[in-house]
Design an enzyme around this catalytic site. Structure first.
Site, PDB file in Angstrom:
ATOM      1  N   HIS A 307       0.852  -1.184   0.000  1.00  0.00           N
ATOM      2  CA  HIS A 307       0.000   0.000   0.000  1.00  0.00           C
ATOM      3  C   HIS A 307       0.882   1.225   0.000  1.00  0.00           C
ATOM      4  CE1 HIS A 307      -3.103   2.862   1.136  1.00  0.00           C
ATOM      5  NE2 HIS A 307      -3.951   1.957   0.685  1.00  0.00           N
ATOM      6  N   ASP A 364      -7.998  -5.238  -0.214  1.00  0.00           N
ATOM      7  CA  ASP A 364      -8.488  -6.071  -1.314  1.00  0.00           C
ATOM      8  C   ASP A 364      -8.125  -7.541  -1.171  1.00  0.00           C
ATOM      9  OD1 ASP A 364      -9.674  -3.962  -2.791  1.00  0.00           O
ATOM     10  OD2 ASP A 364      -7.673  -3.300  -3.369  1.00  0.00           O
TER      11      ASP A 364
HETATM   12  N1  CMC Z   1       4.178  -7.638  -4.846  1.00  0.00           N
HETATM   13  C1  CMC Z   1       5.527  -7.620  -4.981  1.00  0.00           C
HETATM   14  N2  CMC Z   1       6.293  -6.537  -4.797  1.00  0.00           N
HETATM   15  C2  CMC Z   1       5.686  -5.399  -4.452  1.00  0.00           C
HETATM   16  C3  CMC Z   1       4.288  -5.322  -4.289  1.00  0.00           C
HETATM   17  C4  CMC Z   1       3.528  -6.503  -4.495  1.00  0.00           C
HETATM   18  N3  CMC Z   1       2.212  -6.481  -4.351  1.00  0.00           N
HETATM   19  N4  CMC Z   1       3.947  -4.063  -3.943  1.00  0.00           N
HETATM   20  C5  CMC Z   1       5.082  -3.364  -3.909  1.00  0.00           C
HETATM   21  N5  CMC Z   1       6.152  -4.163  -4.204  1.00  0.00           N
HETATM   22  C6  CMC Z   1       7.571  -3.792  -4.193  1.00  0.00           C
HETATM   23  C7  CMC Z   1       7.928  -2.962  -5.426  1.00  0.00           C
HETATM   24  O1  CMC Z   1       8.359  -3.792  -6.484  1.00  0.00           O
HETATM   25  C8  CMC Z   1       9.005  -2.079  -4.884  1.00  0.00           C
HETATM   26  O2  CMC Z   1      10.186  -2.865  -4.784  1.00  0.00           O
HETATM   27  P1  CMC Z   1      11.646  -2.152  -4.986  1.00  0.00           P
HETATM   28  O3  CMC Z   1      11.773  -1.194  -3.849  1.00  0.00           O
HETATM   29  O4  CMC Z   1      12.613  -3.291  -4.938  1.00  0.00           O
HETATM   30  O5  CMC Z   1      11.590  -1.484  -6.332  1.00  0.00           O
HETATM   31  C9  CMC Z   1       8.571  -1.781  -3.445  1.00  0.00           C
HETATM   32  O6  CMC Z   1       7.752  -2.922  -3.078  1.00  0.00           O
HETATM   33  C10 CMC Z   1       7.744  -0.516  -3.294  1.00  0.00           C
HETATM   34  O7  CMC Z   1       6.644  -0.584  -4.205  1.00  0.00           O
HETATM   35  P2  CMC Z   1       6.073   0.650  -5.021  1.00  0.00           P
HETATM   36  O8  CMC Z   1       5.400   0.142  -6.251  1.00  0.00           O
HETATM   37  O9  CMC Z   1       7.136   1.693  -5.183  1.00  0.00           O
HETATM   38  O10 CMC Z   1       5.020   1.206  -3.984  1.00  0.00           O
HETATM   39  P3  CMC Z   1       3.822   2.150  -4.330  1.00  0.00           P
HETATM   40  O11 CMC Z   1       3.505   2.860  -3.075  1.00  0.00           O
HETATM   41  O12 CMC Z   1       4.118   2.975  -5.528  1.00  0.00           O
HETATM   42  O13 CMC Z   1       2.647   1.141  -4.731  1.00  0.00           O
HETATM   43  C11 CMC Z   1       0.813  -0.347  -4.620  1.00  0.00           C
HETATM   44  C12 CMC Z   1       1.629   0.731  -3.899  1.00  0.00           C
HETATM   45  C13 CMC Z   1      -0.460  -0.617  -3.833  1.00  0.00           C
HETATM   46  C14 CMC Z   1       0.401   0.183  -6.012  1.00  0.00           C
HETATM   47  C15 CMC Z   1       1.672  -1.623  -4.763  1.00  0.00           C
HETATM   48  O14 CMC Z   1       2.005  -2.123  -3.483  1.00  0.00           O
HETATM   49  C16 CMC Z   1       0.977  -2.705  -5.577  1.00  0.00           C
HETATM   50  O15 CMC Z   1       1.067  -2.707  -6.809  1.00  0.00           O
HETATM   51  N6  CMC Z   1       0.266  -3.668  -4.906  1.00  0.00           N
HETATM   52  C17 CMC Z   1      -0.505  -4.675  -5.611  1.00  0.00           C
HETATM   53  C18 CMC Z   1      -1.832  -4.103  -6.096  1.00  0.00           C
HETATM   54  C19 CMC Z   1      -2.814  -3.884  -4.959  1.00  0.00           C
HETATM   55  O16 CMC Z   1      -3.030  -4.752  -4.142  1.00  0.00           O
HETATM   56  N7  CMC Z   1      -3.457  -2.697  -4.963  1.00  0.00           N
HETATM   57  C20 CMC Z   1      -4.492  -2.352  -3.973  1.00  0.00           C
HETATM   58  C21 CMC Z   1      -4.031  -1.255  -3.086  1.00  0.00           C
HETATM   59  S1  CMC Z   1      -5.094  -1.036  -1.636  1.00  0.00           S
HETATM   60  C22 CMC Z   1      -6.658  -0.594  -2.180  1.00  0.00           C
HETATM   61  C23 CMC Z   1      -6.737   0.503  -3.145  1.00  0.00           C
HETATM   62  O17 CMC Z   1      -5.938   1.409  -3.231  1.00  0.00           O
HETATM   63  O18 CMC Z   1      -7.723   0.472  -3.863  1.00  0.00           O
END
Ligand code: CMC
Length: 428
Positions: A307, A364
């Site tokens: 998140h 989710d």
């Molecule tokens: N699986 C594997 N690796 C992950 C995941 C995941 N679900 N989420 C983040 N990471 C890793 C990412 O690759 C990065 O690694 P590194 O530092 O080595 O590059 C690190 O964790 C930080 O991730 P980020 O993408 O920079 O973080 P963000 O704040 O931009 O993204 C997020 C947040 C929710 C988009 C992301 O965690 C994600 O894609 N999660 C899966 C989709 C999901 O479940 N979304 C629902 C969010 S909650 C409800 C809502 O908002 O509606």
């Protein structure tokens, strides 16, 4: 805490006020930055450090895993309130009295008829259309049937728009699902509670009476409350920014629905279930999928994990996980996917990659398992999220307009070509 922050640009020092929120969150107010520095801007892709507004609606502490609507804890609201109380609280700032609640519900019911011509629009969609695309289009189409714009300075006008959309939206949700299933599009019943009515409109078969199941009603009520607001997330920011151009409420909500659709946001609930299904069909090997999620050459992510703001357990996930256990047990559903989900969670919580990055289950991760037990089709999961988020979007839109926020218009840093002469087409 000092009351100013100092920034040195090109040898010149500039002071910016520090403002502190009611929960002691600290922000540097850079409103005057471009003016005092001669046009210097800030870059913050994804707004990871940028506050877009001051808001009184929702407080979220991602480090401590705290979520509150208007000062009330999400745990207490999920346990004790109903969805309409929470909607009223979010939009108007206080919990309703019994009288206000009854009037609110009666007014919503009185506005719940959707122009019958909307059926013609639904008929034009192919059955294969994703429900989120249909819902976004129908919400936008409501503007055509309700063309008068909201005068936000008139309490009566605003209230009227709120009850109108809260009344009509569940009809659009139900019709979106029924059209796909080839079921007749019908209205609910004014004798029912808000959530009961949603369920009846969605599931009533033409040749049978619809019998309410208290377990399902309570579970949906809770899920809607848990989804009702989440401060400046992607869809809410979209609603606020679209509304900041003084576009209408329904048009802004339609844009929010489109933003919610993406798998990194609300679309994750559908993606989680599809992922769990895929793991099950692949023999249930969770370790294989954990490895894929950690492999930087593999685009696969563990859906329902991580998140932007929570760097601790998402408090909504905690409540939903417990509810999933209870609802499945109460309904007598034995879904192997729940075990796969719990297995994945355990592995992730003990895995260095996930621990280091503070990736925990989000809202989710378990919600789809409950929706599935209720008989809601997978591609409708994000629509259910939208139904829950509706009061939050309305509250944030209203707040943005009442605070007279300026039009949302970010800056950029141009990194393209500098001036070059035009060449006629035959000379290129
Ligand atoms: N699986 C594997 N690796 C992950 C995941 C995941 N679900 N989420 C983040 N990471 C890793 C990412 O690759 C990065 O690694 P590194 O530092 O080595 O590059 C690190 O964790 C930080 O991730 P980020 O993408 O920079 O973080 P963000 O704040 O931009 O993204 C997020 C947040 C929710 C988009 C992301 O965690 C994600 O894609 N999660 C899966 C989709 C999901 O479940 N979304 C629902 C969010 S909650 C409800 C809502 O908002 O509606």
């Amino acid at each position: 805490m000092s009351d100013k922050a100092t920034l040195e640009v090109n040898g010149n020092k500039h002071d910016f006020p520090i403002i502190v929120g009611t929960e002691n969150e600290v922000a540097i107010d850079i409103k005057s930055l471009r003016g005092v520095t001669g046009g210097v801007t800030t870059i913050d892709a994804g707004y990871k450090n940028t506050g877009s507004c001051e808001s009184e609606i929702t407080f979220l502490d991602g480090e401590k895993g705290i979520l509150r609507y208007r000062g009330y804890s999400i745990e207490e609201l999920a346990e004790k309130a109903d969805f309409l109380e929470v909607a009223y609280l979010l939009i108007f700032g206080e919990l309703p009295t019994k009288e206000q609640h009854d009037k609110f519900h009666a007014d919503i019911k009185s506005k719940s008829i959707v122009d019958d011509d909307v059926r013609k629009i639904i008929d034009a969609f192919p059955k294969s259309a994703h429900p989120m695309g249909v819902l976004s289009s129908l919400t936008s189409a409501l503007t055509a049937f309700n063309p008068s714009s909201v005068n936000v300075d008139s309490e009566a006008d605003m209230y009227n728009s709120v009850v109108k959309i809260l009344g009509k939206f569940p009809v659009l949700v139900a019709w979106t699902m029924r059209k796909k299933q080839g079921l007749p599009l019908d209205y609910g019943s004014n004798s029912l509670g808000y959530v009961e009515n949603v369920l009846k409109m969605m599931f009533k078969q033409p040749n049978e009476d619809y019998v309410q199941n208290k377990i399902i009603v309570d579970a949906l009520d809770k899920l809607l409350i848990l989804h009702a607001d989440h401060e400046q997330n992607c869809s809410t920011s979209t609603v606020r920014i679209v509304g900041s151009s003084h576009a209408g409420l329904f048009a802004s909500l339609s844009a929010g629905i489109s933003a919610l659709w993406g798998p990194l946001h609300g679309g994750a609930n559908q993606a989680v279930l599809e992922m769990l299904e895929a793991i099950r069909e692949d023999g249930g090997d969770t370790k294989k999928y954990m490895a894929k999620a950690k492999d930087k050459n593999d685009p696969f992510r563990l859906m329902g994990f991580g998140h932007r703001v929570y760097k601790n357990f998402d408090p909504r996930a905690r409540i939903i996980k417990k509810a999933a256990d209870e609802v499945l047990a109460d309904l007598g559903v034995d879904d192997p996917i729940l075990e796969i989900a719990k297995g994945l969670e355990q592995e992730a919580l003990n895995d260095d990659y996930f621990v280091k990055r503070k990736l925990y289950p989000n809202v989710d991760f378990y919600s789809g398992i409950i929706y599935r037990a209720m008989g809601i089709p997978t591609d409708m999961f994000t629509v259910m999220f939208a139904l829950g988020r509706l009061p939050g979007w309305i509250a944030q839109w209203r707040e943005m307009r009442l605070r007279k926020e300026p039009i949302g218009r970010p800056r950029q840093l141009y990194v393209g070509e500098t001036l070059r002469p035009f060449k006629k087409i035959e000379k290129r």
